[in-house]
Design a protein around this motif. Structure first.
Motif, mmCIF file in Angstrom:
data_model
loop_
_atom_site.group_PDB
_atom_site.id
_atom_site.type_symbol
_atom_site.label_atom_id
_atom_site.label_comp_id
_atom_site.label_asym_id
_atom_site.label_seq_id
_atom_site.Cartn_x
_atom_site.Cartn_y
_atom_site.Cartn_z
ATOM 1 N N VAL A 73 -1.919 -4.868 -4.608
ATOM 2 C CA VAL A 73 -2.241 -3.446 -4.783
ATOM 3 C C VAL A 73 -0.961 -2.617 -4.779
ATOM 4 O O VAL A 73 -0.787 -1.697 -5.596
ATOM 5 C CB VAL A 73 -3.200 -2.965 -3.677
ATOM 6 C CG1 VAL A 73 -3.278 -1.437 -3.658
ATOM 7 C CG2 VAL A 73 -4.587 -3.555 -3.889
ATOM 8 N N TRP A 74 -0.032 -2.943 -3.871
ATOM 9 C CA TRP A 74 1.239 -2.220 -3.831
ATOM 10 C C TRP A 74 2.017 -2.416 -5.138
ATOM 11 O O TRP A 74 2.546 -1.458 -5.705
ATOM 12 C CB TRP A 74 2.070 -2.699 -2.646
ATOM 13 C CG TRP A 74 3.353 -1.944 -2.489
ATOM 14 C CD1 TRP A 74 3.541 -0.742 -1.858
ATOM 15 C CD2 TRP A 74 4.642 -2.325 -3.005
ATOM 16 N NE1 TRP A 74 4.857 -0.354 -1.928
ATOM 17 C CE2 TRP A 74 5.563 -1.308 -2.628
ATOM 18 C CE3 TRP A 74 5.108 -3.420 -3.721
ATOM 19 C CZ2 TRP A 74 6.915 -1.367 -2.971
ATOM 20 C CZ3 TRP A 74 6.449 -3.480 -4.063
ATOM 21 C CH2 TRP A 74 7.341 -2.455 -3.681
ATOM 22 N N ALA A 130 -5.116 -9.265 -8.653
ATOM 23 C CA ALA A 130 -5.151 -9.809 -7.298
ATOM 24 C C ALA A 130 -5.722 -11.219 -7.288
ATOM 25 O O ALA A 130 -5.222 -12.099 -6.572
ATOM 26 C CB ALA A 130 -5.973 -8.891 -6.389
ATOM 27 N N SER A 158 -3.305 -6.931 -0.585
ATOM 28 C CA SER A 158 -2.549 -5.721 -0.254
ATOM 29 C C SER A 158 -1.210 -5.699 -0.977
ATOM 30 O O SER A 158 -0.768 -4.651 -1.471
ATOM 31 C CB SER A 158 -2.335 -5.634 1.257
ATOM 32 O OG SER A 158 -3.567 -5.575 1.945
ATOM 33 N N ALA A 187 -6.585 0.500 -5.016
ATOM 34 C CA ALA A 187 -5.739 0.813 -6.173
ATOM 35 C C ALA A 187 -5.897 2.279 -6.561
ATOM 36 O O ALA A 187 -7.002 2.821 -6.566
ATOM 37 C CB ALA A 187 -6.087 -0.091 -7.350
ATOM 38 N N ASN A 202 -8.537 0.319 -11.368
ATOM 39 C CA ASN A 202 -8.987 -0.547 -10.277
ATOM 40 C C ASN A 202 -9.467 -1.910 -10.763
ATOM 41 O O ASN A 202 -9.213 -2.936 -10.112
ATOM 42 C CB ASN A 202 -10.118 0.146 -9.518
ATOM 43 C CG ASN A 202 -9.745 1.510 -9.017
ATOM 44 O OD1 ASN A 202 -9.527 2.415 -9.805
ATOM 45 N ND2 ASN A 202 -9.652 1.678 -7.704
ATOM 46 N N ALA A 236 -6.582 -4.096 -11.420
ATOM 47 C CA ALA A 236 -5.961 -4.486 -10.151
ATOM 48 C C ALA A 236 -6.714 -5.639 -9.503
ATOM 49 O O ALA A 236 -6.110 -6.544 -8.920
ATOM 50 C CB ALA A 236 -5.915 -3.287 -9.201
ATOM 51 N N PRO A 259 -8.731 -4.349 -3.905
ATOM 52 C CA PRO A 259 -8.124 -3.508 -4.946
ATOM 53 C C PRO A 259 -9.071 -2.456 -5.504
ATOM 54 O O PRO A 259 -8.627 -1.380 -5.922
ATOM 55 C CB PRO A 259 -7.730 -4.525 -6.031
ATOM 56 C CG PRO A 259 -7.551 -5.805 -5.294
ATOM 57 C CD PRO A 259 -8.601 -5.781 -4.224
ATOM 58 N N HIS A 309 0.748 -3.216 -8.019
ATOM 59 C CA HIS A 309 -0.012 -2.566 -9.088
ATOM 60 C C HIS A 309 0.264 -1.066 -9.122
ATOM 61 O O HIS A 309 0.525 -0.492 -10.184
ATOM 62 C CB HIS A 309 -1.503 -2.824 -8.874
ATOM 63 C CG HIS A 309 -2.398 -2.094 -9.819
ATOM 64 N ND1 HIS A 309 -2.717 -2.565 -11.068
ATOM 65 C CD2 HIS A 309 -3.029 -0.894 -9.696
ATOM 66 C CE1 HIS A 309 -3.508 -1.703 -11.682
ATOM 67 N NE2 HIS A 309 -3.722 -0.673 -10.871
ATOM 68 N N ASN A 310 0.192 -0.425 -7.958
ATOM 69 C CA ASN A 310 0.409 1.029 -7.900
ATOM 70 C C ASN A 310 1.825 1.407 -8.314
ATOM 71 O O ASN A 310 2.058 2.484 -8.874
ATOM 72 C CB ASN A 310 0.131 1.548 -6.487
ATOM 73 C CG ASN A 310 -1.347 1.508 -6.136
ATOM 74 O OD1 ASN A 310 -2.213 1.505 -7.009
ATOM 75 N ND2 ASN A 310 -1.646 1.467 -4.851
#
Length: 549
Positions: free
Chosen positions: A166-167, A106, A163, A95, A99, A102, A91, A169-170
């Motif tokens: 991160v998706w 995670a 991953s 991210a 970050n 994130a 992340p 989070h974004n």
């Protein structure tokens, strides 16, 4: 036709996919960068407990032994907690915002995932063909992760979960909830969604991963018996894919994952190094998988041959300048195993030499393997000595003499081949530029580069004189300014940036004015070759980019 094609013949969709893969590969370096020091410290502490080297001092129960055993326990931290490192590290690189938050998200979601898997197997393990009552390790397929008995999904499971987070989070970190639910905004909202997403993910893992483990076991057997060609192909791809950033996907599963031995080559070698050192059997018999950790030989033995070829093909009046250029990067490659500054020097000036380099590197490693050389040779001279030569020399000196003889032979081969190709095709390697190339009139672009440098100096002063701010400011200007930046990441030596309008990006000379070794361009995805200070430059680059917006 409507999609259009970039300079490398890729359509827009392919460029986008490649860009994402490269960004992912760069993010992988965040945790991987920690392994070099950890490996050296593990090797050093094991050496200091080896009675073949330090004699009676290494007797269990002595103060000497106890102190070094304590230090060894700390040195194993990185290897024993690899999953957590990748969960936190990815992340940081992937991210697009916040970050640090994130990374926390995670970690929480990954632990939640493992608790789900653990409880599912506790009650339904037999349904999935898993004996959850078995001891962790070995053939059980189980492992303790952060105190949780779960399936050993190694770094692959960590990467998948990170991953996903991160998706999430974004996409959801900035979601505005009703005021009465405001406490659940931000990281809490991401973790809540992650909790429910991990339920089906954990079920799928409990069902599919035992089958994957069976497949990995078969792959291990195949690769271990694939012989010299398997080693050649592995090393060739590991070198050849460096410019694309995809080499991470070649070596990470072997070095740190389960592709060839449990726990990865580095960890397995460290765990068994004392046994290997005490045995008089050949190392190739003891550890045939060690052929897949020979890629460091090209760093130690190839770099001097390449450097000598550059020096002796340079014009005589330029040789002093060439020596000043190539000596530090060659020493860095040989001693520390960091080859990108040297490799990218000729990658930009004469790409055909990079392909030849990959072919020769693979052939050198395959030749060594054919003559019985195996071990943990992924780093530079310091790593080779501490992890191989010193602790194992007494019983395996013949193997290392063979390695050095073959390596030095390839140093000569590299020199002869590179010198021949440079002269035959008049390749413009360092020192072979036209005599008047440096004497030129300054253009508007030169003026803009100068103004960018001045702006960077002002920003550096405003930020307390940070030495990396000036460099970051110049790069930002050369990339078209803050408004033109889409995404930012980095790997070992490269600042990876996606831009909105490629036409606003200046030529390579503008980047070299800031100390860059060059620029890799692939559509709107660019890689600025910064060097080993890239993490610090990226930090300042992001700060300046956000200030500009």
């Amino acid at each position: 036709m409507g999609q259009g094609h970039g300079r490398n013949g890729l359509n827009k969709k392919e460029v986008i996919v490649l860009e994402k893969i490269q960004r992912f590969g760069g993010a992988m370096f965040t945790p991987v960068s920690l392994f070099a020091f950890a490996g050296i410290m593990v090797a050093l502490t094991i050496i200091m407990q080896n009675p073949l080297i330090v004699g009676g001092l290494a007797t269990e129960g002595t103060t000497w032994y106890s102190v070094w055993n304590v230090l060894e326990g700390g040195a194993w931290t990185i290897f024993n907690q690899m999953e957590l490192l990748f969960v936190i590290g990815l992340p940081i690189g992937l991210a697009k915002k916040a970050n640090a938050r994130a990374a926390m998200e995670a970690l929480v979601v990954y632990l939640t995932f493992n608790y789900f898997v653990s409880n599912i197997l506790q009650y339904f393990g037999s349904t999935f063909g898993v004996d959850f009552a078995a001891e962790v390790g070995g053939d059980s397929g189980l492992k303790m992760i952060a105190g949780i008995k779960t399936l050993d999904t190694s770094i692959l499971g960590a990467i998948v979960v990170a991953s996903i987070v991160v998706w999430l989070h974004n996409k959801y970190f900035d979601t505005k909830l009703p005021d009465w639910l405001g406490i659940f905004q931000g990281s809490a909202y991401v973790v809540i969604i992650g909790y429910f997403v991990m339920i089906p993910v954990a079920l799928l893992t409990a069902w599919l991963w035992p089958m994957v483990q069976t497949g990995i076991s078969s792959l291990q057997d195949f690769m271990a018996t694939s012989g010299t060609f398997g080693v050649w192909l592995y090393i060739f791809l590991e070198r050849l894919l460096i410019p694309t950033g995809l080499h991470h996907f070649v070596y990470v599963p072997f070095n740190f994952g389960p592709a060839i031995v449990e726990g990865g080559l580095q960890k397995y070698w460290m765990e068994n190094i004392v046994q290997f050192g005490q045995s008089t059997e050949s190392l190739k018999t003891l550890f045939p998988e060690g052929g897949f950790a020979l890629h460091g030989n090209s760093k130690v033995f190839a770099a001097p041959g390449i450097a000598l070829a550059f020096y002796f093909t340079a014009k005589k009046e330029n040789r002093k300048k060439v020596l000043a250029l190539i000596l530090p990067v060659t020493l860095t490659a040989v001693v520390a195993g960091i080859t990108e500054p040297l490799e990218f020097t000729f990658l930009f000036l004469a790409p055909v030499l990079f392909v030849i380099h990959a072919l020769l590197a693979a052939t050198m490693s395959a030749t060594m393997y054919a003559f019985g050389v195996v071990g943990d040779f992924g780093g530079g001279l310091l790593s080779m000595a501490s992890k191989n030569w010193i602790p194992l020399f007494s019983n395996h000196w013949g193997t290392y003499v063979t390695q050095i003889v073959i390596g030095l032979s390839f140093t000569v081969i590299y020199f002869l081949v590179f010198r021949f190709l440079i002269q035959k095709f008049n390749l413009k390697t360092p020192g072979r530029e036209e005599a008047n190339e440096e004497a030129k009139l300054f253009t508007k672009k030169d003026y803009k580069a100068k103004k960018a440098a001045e702006k960077g100096e002002a920003l550096a002063t405003a930020n307390g004189g940070n030495q990396y701010t000036e460099q970051a400011g110049l790069f930002l200007e050369a990339l078209g300014g803050s408004d033109n930046i889409e995404t930012i990441s980095n790997c070992a030596t490269r600042l990876r940036v996606s831009v909105k309008d490629i036409n606003l990006v200046q030529p390579d000379e503008a980047f070299r004015a800031g100390g860059a070794h060059g620029v890799v361009r692939n559509g709107k995805a660019l890689q600025v070759i910064v060097g080993l200070s890239v993490p610090q430059v990226r930090e300042q680059f992001e700060l300046l980019a956000h200030q500009g917006n």
